[in-house]
Design an enzyme around this catalytic site. Sequence first.
Site, PDB file in Angstrom:
ATOM      1  CG  ASP A 202      -1.927   1.071   1.263  1.00 51.93           C
ATOM      2  OD1 ASP A 202      -2.776   1.069   0.360  1.00 51.93           O
ATOM      3  OD2 ASP A 202      -1.881   1.936   2.163  1.00 51.93           O
ATOM      4  CD  GLU A 261      -2.051   2.396  -3.628  1.00 50.19           C
ATOM      5  OE1 GLU A 261      -3.084   3.038  -3.856  1.00 50.19           O
ATOM      6  OE2 GLU A 261      -1.430   2.533  -2.557  1.00 50.19           O
TER       7      GLU A 261
HETATM    8  C1  NOJ Z   1      -4.455   3.013  -0.955  1.00 46.70           C
HETATM    9  C2  NOJ Z   1      -5.597   2.108  -0.678  1.00 46.70           C
HETATM   10  O1  NOJ Z   1      -5.908   1.400  -1.850  1.00 46.70           O
HETATM   11  C3  NOJ Z   1      -6.720   2.977  -0.199  1.00 46.70           C
HETATM   12  O2  NOJ Z   1      -7.930   2.287  -0.113  1.00 46.70           O
HETATM   13  C4  NOJ Z   1      -6.322   3.570   1.130  1.00 46.70           C
HETATM   14  O3  NOJ Z   1      -7.309   4.492   1.538  1.00 46.70           O
HETATM   15  C5  NOJ Z   1      -4.998   4.319   1.020  1.00 46.70           C
HETATM   16  N1  NOJ Z   1      -4.018   3.587   0.282  1.00 46.70           N
HETATM   17  C6  NOJ Z   1      -4.428   4.614   2.385  1.00 46.70           C
HETATM   18  O4  NOJ Z   1      -3.948   3.447   2.979  1.00 46.70           O
END
Ligand code: NOJ
Length: 515
Positions: A202, A261
């Site tokens: 993440d 991500e």
């Molecule tokens: C990316 C995640 O996909 C999202 O859902 C989340 O709110 C943010 N990162 C913060 O962790």
Amino acid sequence: MDQRWWRNAVIYQVYVRSFADSDGDGVGDLPGIRSRLPYLAGLGVDALWITPCYPSPMNDGGYDVADYRDIDPLFGTLDDARALLDDAHRLGLKVILDIVPNHTSSAHRWFPEALAAAPGTPERNRYIFRPGRGAHGELPPNDWESIFGGAAWTRAADGEWYLHIFDSSQPDLNWENEEVREEFREILRFWLDLGVDGFRVDVAHGMVKADGLPDVGVTGQRALLDTRPLPYFDQDGVHEIYREWRKILDSYSPARIAVAEAWTSSAERTARYLRPDELHQAFNFHYLQAGWDAAELRAVIDDTLAAVAPVDAPATWVLSNHDVHRHVTRYGGGEVGLRRARAAILLMLALPGSVYLYQGEELGLPEVLDLPDEVLQDPMWERSGHTDRGRDGCRVPLPWSVEGTALGFGPDGSRPWLPQPADWAALSVAAQEGDPRSMLELYRSALRARPAGDFTWVDAGPDLLVFDRDAVRCTVNLGAPARVRASEVLVASGPCEVEGDHMLIPTDTAVWQVL
Ligand code: NOJ
């Protein structure tokens, strides 16, 4: 076993809260996922990515982690996680876990310790605390904005401010601190020892901040995410962390992977996360953001393939996830959106590399745009002062059956945490199964027939995307009906009439043919 399975895998994203609810509390859980593993194996995917299921106050759907080595009771237990891994592996499915290293929840034991400690102490140094600006420190330390709206800083009782790029209940960790780095290396090992096949990282572009935390200089920073590096994202120092992580992943067998991500300004910036000693994959958000337009799609496909080739990483492709409007709706909604989504899956599954699917796209679910205000849970809704409805519309629990108060998401009598539209009975798995015209059966056939081999563009008109994968030709028509030479059709997203030795491909239709 193929050690490089991830290079062309199809990975299905399970948003835990909304996939399957075994105990009727309205929220999806691990036993629910377990019960649906045969469905996923039958769909034909290779792996699941499971969104965070750690103990959490759930201010951000679990992306606010209070304990990285356990499962939230809402979702089950560590034994349920073990059983899920066993069952998945028995069915030939890999399991990728979401790891959230940029921030913890404010309920993580480190944060109250930091608040209770004095400025400058080791407890505070796990997070990013700074004195404020202004005569009395009453102004935030810089102009950074939270991705969810408002300032990225909140003031603690003793006057210092702490950084949170997301919600104020998600304080950013200080990755300059070796204790933080060591803690996460241990967390990775904990889950790898339990048997997970990899991690989705993440905010992988966020852990390292620019030296001195400089101002951005403008407001509306979220809009700049895809066009320029910000001092809190995509800093060069972050790559050092992944080099350490890669060594840990590589010390396990069979191969364990990590997918980043990372929202960056270009395919080249994203490819930096994929250097041979860093992560294995990164989401292709540039592809997700392209419109339904042949030139735009071709450009992003070419950019992607050109960017990953020098680092010898697989391209990845994705159209939807739990943070964006579902693509049936983005592509125009209704019949048009569905037709385009059918063509889009044949395009995506024919491209070289790995594909991420988001739960429910195989059912053609649209974004739910009319959720009542009072059920909205995304922190974006509050933090934007009720101007941004947030991401709940793509998180509505899946419909599995035609009947029942939860359409099979949970036992009859239960109420899902977000209400399902009444017309979703017709989109349920049970309603689509066995119907050759359904989205579900299109996904199943396409996943079975997915082409492989060398990728070559074939020049056609401006509204046609045509390429070969060895002996299979993929044609996607985004313009007026087009005539192509007829041959054996492997899968088509819509009816294509054969006239003599030609075949008519209607608007917004894709077909895989044997050459
Ligand atoms: C990316 C995640 O996909 C999202 O859902 C989340 O709110 C943010 N990162 C913060 O962790």
